[in-house]
Design a protein around this motif. Structure first.
Motif, PDB file in Angstrom:
ATOM      1  N   GLY A 220       0.811  -1.212   0.000  1.00  0.00           N
ATOM      2  CA  GLY A 220       0.000   0.000   0.000  1.00  0.00           C
ATOM      3  C   GLY A 220       0.843   1.259   0.000  1.00  0.00           C
ATOM      4  N   LEU A 224       0.952   3.847  -3.161  1.00  0.00           N
ATOM      5  CA  LEU A 224       0.484   5.214  -2.935  1.00  0.00           C
ATOM      6  C   LEU A 224       1.575   6.219  -3.287  1.00  0.00           C
ATOM      7  CD1 LEU A 224      -1.477   4.743   0.419  1.00  0.00           C
ATOM      8  CD2 LEU A 224      -2.448   5.246  -1.821  1.00  0.00           C
ATOM      9  N   PHE A 229      -3.027   8.677  -4.584  1.00  0.00           N
ATOM     10  CA  PHE A 229      -4.128   7.982  -3.911  1.00  0.00           C
ATOM     11  C   PHE A 229      -4.955   7.158  -4.895  1.00  0.00           C
ATOM     12  CE2 PHE A 229      -8.432   7.483  -2.355  1.00  0.00           C
ATOM     13  CZ  PHE A 229      -8.206   6.982  -1.079  1.00  0.00           C
ATOM     14  N   GLU A 230      -5.075   5.871  -4.600  1.00  0.00           N
ATOM     15  CA  GLU A 230      -5.956   4.967  -5.320  1.00  0.00           C
ATOM     16  C   GLU A 230      -6.608   4.046  -4.308  1.00  0.00           C
ATOM     17  OE1 GLU A 230      -3.890   2.943  -8.436  1.00  0.00           O
ATOM     18  OE2 GLU A 230      -3.751   4.728  -9.708  1.00  0.00           O
ATOM     19  N   THR A 231      -7.766   3.518  -4.646  1.00  0.00           N
ATOM     20  CA  THR A 231      -8.562   2.751  -3.681  1.00  0.00           C
ATOM     21  C   THR A 231      -7.848   1.487  -3.219  1.00  0.00           C
ATOM     22  OG1 THR A 231     -10.599   3.583  -4.674  1.00  0.00           O
ATOM     23  CG2 THR A 231     -10.779   1.634  -3.282  1.00  0.00           C
ATOM     24  N   ALA A 234      -4.873   1.984  -0.851  1.00  0.00           N
ATOM     25  CA  ALA A 234      -5.355   2.525   0.422  1.00  0.00           C
ATOM     26  C   ALA A 234      -6.013   1.439   1.257  1.00  0.00           C
ATOM     27  CB  ALA A 234      -6.325   3.668   0.172  1.00  0.00           C
ATOM     28  N   LEU A 237      -3.373  -0.882   2.647  1.00  0.00           N
ATOM     29  CA  LEU A 237      -2.694  -0.311   3.808  1.00  0.00           C
ATOM     30  C   LEU A 237      -3.546  -0.461   5.071  1.00  0.00           C
ATOM     31  CD1 LEU A 237      -0.378   1.283   5.068  1.00  0.00           C
ATOM     32  CD2 LEU A 237      -1.466   3.388   4.260  1.00  0.00           C
TER      33      LEU A 237
END
Length: 529
Positions: A220, A224, A229-231, A234, A237
């Motif tokens: 993650g 990132l 930022f990507e789904t 995230a 993480l």
């Protein structure tokens, strides 16, 4: 009752230290070798971008994921035995990597290489605790071992670049084979064996939970940092952090945990882990930016950039050894504080770099940073290992290595993301006329893409875009450096407040006695027996 004087290390132990430094150096080298081989590798194997990404990342992912597990396994089956097993697999995996004939085989070989590498770092570091029982000698040994990691990061690009100039893309990976053979031959003769007599059974659920915590978290953070930022990254993480909390709760309830959480109740241990994490993170993050600056802005090849690291790494190695020696006289906290302050000066010099700066200013700033922070990293690892009980040295060594890995990942993510955000914003404000649409979007993504776009545009516009991108990237480094200065100064204050009490200054040496008096008052070993 007289205190027992620790046994001094002999020639066998110091030669053994050299042997233990070699695999430590190789594990760092292998982090950089694949990046340099990408052009030739792509031409031969034709991997997709996703396959190339996994081949690059899976080695570091699995090292980070398996370090804690392997540190505990070494305490169960024997640290030297695990090191020998790891050497065999590392050598085999290196050959498989060098001769991979498909992207899938390359990814699998790199995965095996990562698991094997995870056995080497905690085994070598924890064996030092067994070999060097005198605290001062142990600190010196750990410092030398730590510098071997730093050297690997410089030797990798230089040796790899030279081999890639004359052989196929896989040739640099074969450097590991003779080193692993040497380790297998010399290890049983020079290295002691150690098992934790109360080790107990390995808790497999804890192993699974540690992997479920570390692997998604590292993935993650790296994604990132790379893509913003990507789904999926995230969520990955968050999943890693959730499993991390569950892992800690489980360790507290086990009589023989995979990782002894109680170690963190020791101020010296916990502050050292935090200092190592942040210091490694800042160094890796800024080195990532400087490598890009030297290759894209200054136009160096990877091998040239590696050679220019020699004026940085050599003074840093000297500083690490000298700092260790000074710490044995005045204590660790003053050296840590001084190192953090010197490191902040290096970052201060880096704030003066712009798009038109030459090599000298970059090298000088890097050298000052390294001179300050190399002793901090060496003493941080040494304190983590030395403050843990000897039977938990394997787990403590694994945690120190994991902290390095996580620090690097987090540092590149946070420092890189900050610099990238500043770069994009600054470039938007200074784009020359004629750069629009897809060219503008590509240039905004990274300074490397900006260089590609600039080469495709008409002369004047391309030159202006290149200059604007260089200045924007330097401005990103400047802001990242100012933030790093603040972090280092805060760390120095924290060490001054917390670590001075946990690690008091060494006791003054005893008064010299008149010749003959010592023989009357202090029994010899034979008399004591």
């Amino acid at each position: 009752m007289n205190a027992v004087t620790p046994v001094k290390a002999g020639r066998r132990e110091w030669i053994g230290l050299v042997v233990l430094c070699l695999p430590a150096l190789l594990t760092t080298m292998d982090l950089t070798l694949l990046f340099m081989a990408v052009p030739k590798l792509t031409a031969d194997l034709n991997p997709s971008s996703s396959q190339l990404l996994w081949a690059s990342d899976i080695y570091g992912f699995l090292i980070a994921g398996f370090l804690i597990t392997m540190g505990t396994v070494g305490e169960r089956i024997g640290r030297r035995r695990l090191l020998m097993i790891g050497a065999v697999f590392f050598g085999v995996a290196s050959v498989l990597t060098a001769y991979a004939d498909s992207p899938e085989m390359l990814i699998a070989a790199r995965a095996l290489l990562g698991v094997a590498a995870a056995t080497l770092a905690p085994s070598t570091l924890s064996l030092l605790r067994t070999m060097f029982k005198d605290e001062k000698e142990g600190t010196t040994a750990v410092t030398i071992w730590t510098t071997s990691f730093m050297v690997g990061g410089v030797v990798g690009p230089i040796a790899g670049g030279l081999l890639l100039d004359h052989f196929w893309w896989g040739a640099p990976f074969l450097l590991a084979v003779p080193v692993m053979i040497l380790l297998l031959v010399a290890g049983p003769m020079l290295l002691p064996e150690y098992k934790d007599p109360a080790g107990g059974r390995l808790d497999l659920l804890s192993v699974g939970m540690s992997l479920a915590a570390i692997l998604p978290a590292v993935y993650g953070v790296k994604e990132l940092a790379r893509e913003g930022f990507e789904t999926l990254p995230a969520v990955s993480l968050v999943i890693g952090l959730a499993f991390g909390v569950a892992f800690v709760l489980r360790q507290r309830g086990l009589s023989v945990p995979l990782l002894d959480i109680s170690l963190f109740t020791r101020a010296a241990f916990s502050v050292s882990v935090g200092t190592l994490l942040l210091t490694t993170g800042l160094m890796m993050g800024i080195q990532y930016l400087l490598a890009t600056y030297m290759q894209v802005v200054l136009g160096m090849s990877p091998a040239e950039a590696g050679l220019w690291q020699l004026p940085v790494i050599i003074p840093g190695m000297v500083a690490a050894v000298v700092g260790t020696g000074i710490s044995q006289k005045i204590g660790t906290p003053p050296v840590l504080i001084a190192g953090l302050l010197v490191g902040s000066v290096g970052f201060g010099v880096l704030t003066q770099v712009d798009g038109g700066s030459g090599t000298a200013l970059v090298v000088v700033s890097s050298a000052i940073m390294f001179i300050g922070l190399a002793p901090v990293m060496a003493l941080g690892i040494g304190t983590i290992v030395q403050t843990a009980p000897v039977e938990r040295a394997g787990a403590a060594s694994a945690l120190a290595s994991t902290t390095n890995e996580m620090g690097g990942a987090v540092g590149i993510a946070l420092v890189g993301s900050l610099a990238t955000a500043v770069y994009g914003s600054t470039l938007d404000d200074n784009l020359p006329d004629g750069v629009t649409g897809q060219a503008q979007e590509a240039a905004r993504n990274s300074v490397s893409e900006a260089a590609t776009v600039a080469g495709e545009l008409p002369g004047r516009v391309g030159g202006e875009l290149s200059a604007a991108a260089h200045d924007a990237f330097a401005h990103g480094m400047e802001i990242a450096s100012f933030v790093s200065i603040g972090v280092l100064l805060a760390m120095a204050a924290l060490v001054a407040v917390l670590l001075r009490k946990a690690l008091p200054a060494p006791a003054a040496p005893p008064e010299p006695q008149v010749a003959g008096a010592a023989d009357e008052s202090v029994p010899t070993p034979a008399q004591s027996a």
